[in-house]
Write an enzyme that holds these catalytic residues in place. Structure first.
Site, PDB file in Angstrom:
ATOM      1  CG  ASN A 205      -6.727  -0.659  -5.487  1.00  0.00           C
ATOM      2  OD1 ASN A 205      -7.464   0.203  -5.037  1.00  0.00           O
ATOM      3  ND2 ASN A 205      -5.698  -1.151  -4.824  1.00  0.00           N
ATOM      4  CG  ASP A 273      -3.765   1.056   0.071  1.00  0.00           C
ATOM      5  OD1 ASP A 273      -2.624   0.626  -0.178  1.00  0.00           O
ATOM      6  OD2 ASP A 273      -4.288   2.010  -0.535  1.00  0.00           O
ATOM      7  CE  LYS A 283     -23.522 -15.014  -3.166  1.00  0.00           C
ATOM      8  NZ  LYS A 283     -24.488 -15.289  -4.221  1.00  0.00           N
ATOM      9  CG  ASP A 300       3.497   0.300   1.415  1.00  0.00           C
ATOM     10  OD1 ASP A 300       4.170  -0.030   0.404  1.00  0.00           O
ATOM     11  OD2 ASP A 300       2.985   1.428   1.545  1.00  0.00           O
ATOM     12  CB  ILE A 301       4.649  -4.805  -1.734  1.00  0.00           C
ATOM     13  CG1 ILE A 301       3.563  -5.794  -1.289  1.00  0.00           C
ATOM     14  CG2 ILE A 301       5.785  -5.533  -2.453  1.00  0.00           C
ATOM     15  CD1 ILE A 301       2.824  -6.473  -2.427  1.00  0.00           C
ATOM     16  CG  PHE A 318       3.641   3.451 -10.891  1.00  0.00           C
ATOM     17  CD1 PHE A 318       3.269   4.227 -11.973  1.00  0.00           C
ATOM     18  CD2 PHE A 318       4.542   2.415 -11.092  1.00  0.00           C
ATOM     19  CE1 PHE A 318       3.784   3.981 -13.225  1.00  0.00           C
ATOM     20  CE2 PHE A 318       5.056   2.156 -12.341  1.00  0.00           C
ATOM     21  CZ  PHE A 318       4.673   2.941 -13.421  1.00  0.00           C
ATOM     22  CE  LYS A 332       1.777   7.762  -2.260  1.00  0.00           C
ATOM     23  NZ  LYS A 332       0.644   7.513  -3.146  1.00  0.00           N
ATOM     24  CE  LYS A 336       3.850   3.963  -0.466  1.00  0.00           C
ATOM     25  NZ  LYS A 336       2.998   2.862  -0.829  1.00  0.00           N
TER      26      LYS A 336
HETATM   27  O1  C5P Z   1       0.586   4.413  -1.041  1.00  0.00           O
HETATM   28  P1  C5P Z   1       0.151   4.171  -2.441  1.00  0.00           P
HETATM   29  O2  C5P Z   1      -0.724   2.969  -2.582  1.00  0.00           O
HETATM   30  O3  C5P Z   1      -0.441   5.368  -3.119  1.00  0.00           O
HETATM   31  O4  C5P Z   1       1.533   3.888  -3.220  1.00  0.00           O
HETATM   32  C1  C5P Z   1       1.556   3.399  -4.520  1.00  0.00           C
HETATM   33  C2  C5P Z   1       2.801   2.622  -4.717  1.00  0.00           C
HETATM   34  O5  C5P Z   1       3.018   1.714  -3.647  1.00  0.00           O
HETATM   35  C3  C5P Z   1       2.728   1.741  -5.966  1.00  0.00           C
HETATM   36  O6  C5P Z   1       4.024   1.610  -6.497  1.00  0.00           O
HETATM   37  C4  C5P Z   1       2.217   0.421  -5.409  1.00  0.00           C
HETATM   38  O7  C5P Z   1       2.604  -0.684  -6.214  1.00  0.00           O
HETATM   39  C5  C5P Z   1       2.876   0.381  -4.054  1.00  0.00           C
HETATM   40  N1  C5P Z   1       2.111  -0.320  -3.015  1.00  0.00           N
HETATM   41  C6  C5P Z   1       2.574  -1.507  -2.507  1.00  0.00           C
HETATM   42  N2  C5P Z   1       1.901  -2.154  -1.496  1.00  0.00           N
HETATM   43  C7  C5P Z   1       0.770  -1.622  -0.997  1.00  0.00           C
HETATM   44  C8  C5P Z   1       0.276  -0.428  -1.519  1.00  0.00           C
HETATM   45  C9  C5P Z   1       0.962   0.212  -2.533  1.00  0.00           C
HETATM   46  O8  C5P Z   1       3.608  -1.994  -2.970  1.00  0.00           O
HETATM   47  N3  C5P Z   1       0.125  -2.266  -0.033  1.00  0.00           N
END
Ligand code: C5P
Length: 392
Positions: A205, A273, A283, A300-301, A318, A332, A336
């Site tokens: 990203n 994601d 390669k 999703d952390i 964020f 969200k 979350k």
């Molecule tokens: O779902 P989205 O990616 O838009 O959410 C953004 C928030 O979720 C950010 O705080 C990002 O650090 C966190 N995030 C995460 N692990 C993921 C994707 C997003 O911690 N795999």
């Protein structure tokens, strides 16, 4: 990192500066040392640099020093300037606005609080010239600690011994003001993860890591013990901060779990994601044909932290959206299990400034476009208020 620029001038007590550096670093300060020419007769720049974990600055006319950190930045970038030991000579120069070396130039150019720990022979301390210089400096708002009475290294008895290190530390804590997050721990994720496709390609990203690093610094400055867990960034992790590099989402999640529990979690990282199901060992050759990479969702952390048995008291995520910012962020927040979601626009991605809206179940604060450092300060202020109010 809260930073002290420590000026060491030339006196027998300079050896105590070594212990001071060590104790300051234990207390979470970053110490950037500046030595006068005569200080180098009493302690070696090498031992000062080794204990500080920083380069020692010393010569006003060194072009490399000026390129790395000019004397004006040395004067302004600190939270506090400490002169220990402060000799009669350096205080006389300060009182008269002289700036013929780096230490005195920094002291003349600074707008930061200055703490002096005088150390000299008792006759020098008692001399009317020194008395008047001290009075002048005190009237200009300089802070003093010591000197103490007792036996002097020169064999005389009287007042002139530099204050002991614990007294200097106490004076520093008093001047540097409240550290409202002292005793709190925080985890900040920052930067972009990379999910490898083969040994040279990856999915990622856009993220510079600037906002996350600014937040980590602001929290540390407020006294929190911060661990920065970061992917790839275009900025350096702050010197002296506990920083862990995690390349992939999985590695980042492992690192976060290892560091939990914490009082505060801020997920500023741009975590990929999706990651390739298979990582090619070699390669992948170009075939000219279409190709398909099968992706799996990554962990999703933020969501996992929000649902964790060791969930931090305050979980902040964020939301970077290109459309329907508010509705998506609202969703969200619940999905979350975060306490706050900070909405930022995609335009902030590689920019210096950021425009943020803080969304929680109770409030909605919209800040104008300001620097990422200012955003970090505002968020820190909200966190301090949150804990001060004893909010759950
Ligand atoms: O779902 P989205 O990616 O838009 O959410 C953004 C928030 O979720 C950010 O705080 C990002 O650090 C966190 N995030 C995460 N692990 C993921 C994707 C997003 O911690 N795999």
């Amino acid at each position: 990192m809260p930073t002290i620029h420590l000026i060491i001038s030339g006196g027998i007590a300079a050896y105590k500066a070594l212990e001071l550096i060590r104790r300051l670093r234990d207390a979470g300060w970053r110490v950037v040392p500046v030595m006068t020419r005569s200080a180098a007769h009493f302690v070696t720049p090498l031992s000062v640099a080794a204990l500080a974990g920083e380069k020692v600055y010393g010569d006003l006319f060194s072009l490399t020093d000026e390129a790395e950190m000019g004397h004006i930045r040395l004067a302004r970038d600190a939270d506090l300037i400490v002169v220990a030991p402060a000799t009669a000579n350096i205080m006389a120069k300060m009182a008269h606005g002289e700036a013929d070396d780096l230490a005195t130039a920094v002291l003349l150019a600074t707008d930061r609080p200055v703490l002096l720990a005088p150390a000299m022979n008792p006759h020098m301390w008692d001399h009317v010239a020194t008395r008047e210089n001290v009075k002048t400096l005190a009237a200009r708002g300089m802070h003093f600690v010591g000197p103490n009475g007792g036996d002097m290294a020169c064999g005389e008895v009287g007042t002139g011994r530099m204050a002991e290190v614990p007294d200097i530390l106490a004076a520093i804590e008093k001047i540097s003001g409240a550290r409202p997050l002292a005793g709190k721990t925080a985890i900040v994720t920052a930067g972009a993860t990379q999910e490898p496709i083969d040994p040279v390609r990856f999915i990622t990203n856009g993220s510079s890591g600037r906002q996350g690093v600014a937040i980590a610094k602001a929290l540390a400055r407020a006294g929190a013990k911060v661990t920065l867990i970061h992917g790839v960034m275009q900025v350096d992790a702050p010197v002296g901060m506990n920083a862990i590099f995690a390349r992939t989402a999985d590695e980042m999640w492992t690192a976060v779990q290892q560091v939990l529990p914490a009082d505060i979690f801020i997920g500023a990282a741009a975590v990929a994601d999706y990651a390739p199901v298979e990582i090619a060992g070699q390669k992948i050759k170009k075939s000219g044909e279409e190709m398909t990479i099968t992706l799996r969702p990554t962990v999703d952390i933020l969501k996992s932290v929000g649902n964790h048995t060791r969930r931090p008291k305050l979980v902040i995520g964020f939301a970077l959206e290109t459309e329907s910012h508010f509705e998506n962020a609202q969703a969200k927040l619940a999905a979350k299990k975060s306490d706050w979601i900070l909405i930022n626009d995609v335009s902030a991605m590689h920019a210096e400034d950021n425009k943020i809206t803080l969304l929680s179940s109770a409030k909605n604060i919209e800040w104008p476009a300001i620097s990422k450092d200012s955003v970090a300060r505002m968020i820190t202020e909200e966190i301090v208020n949150h804990f001060a109010r004893g909010e759950p």
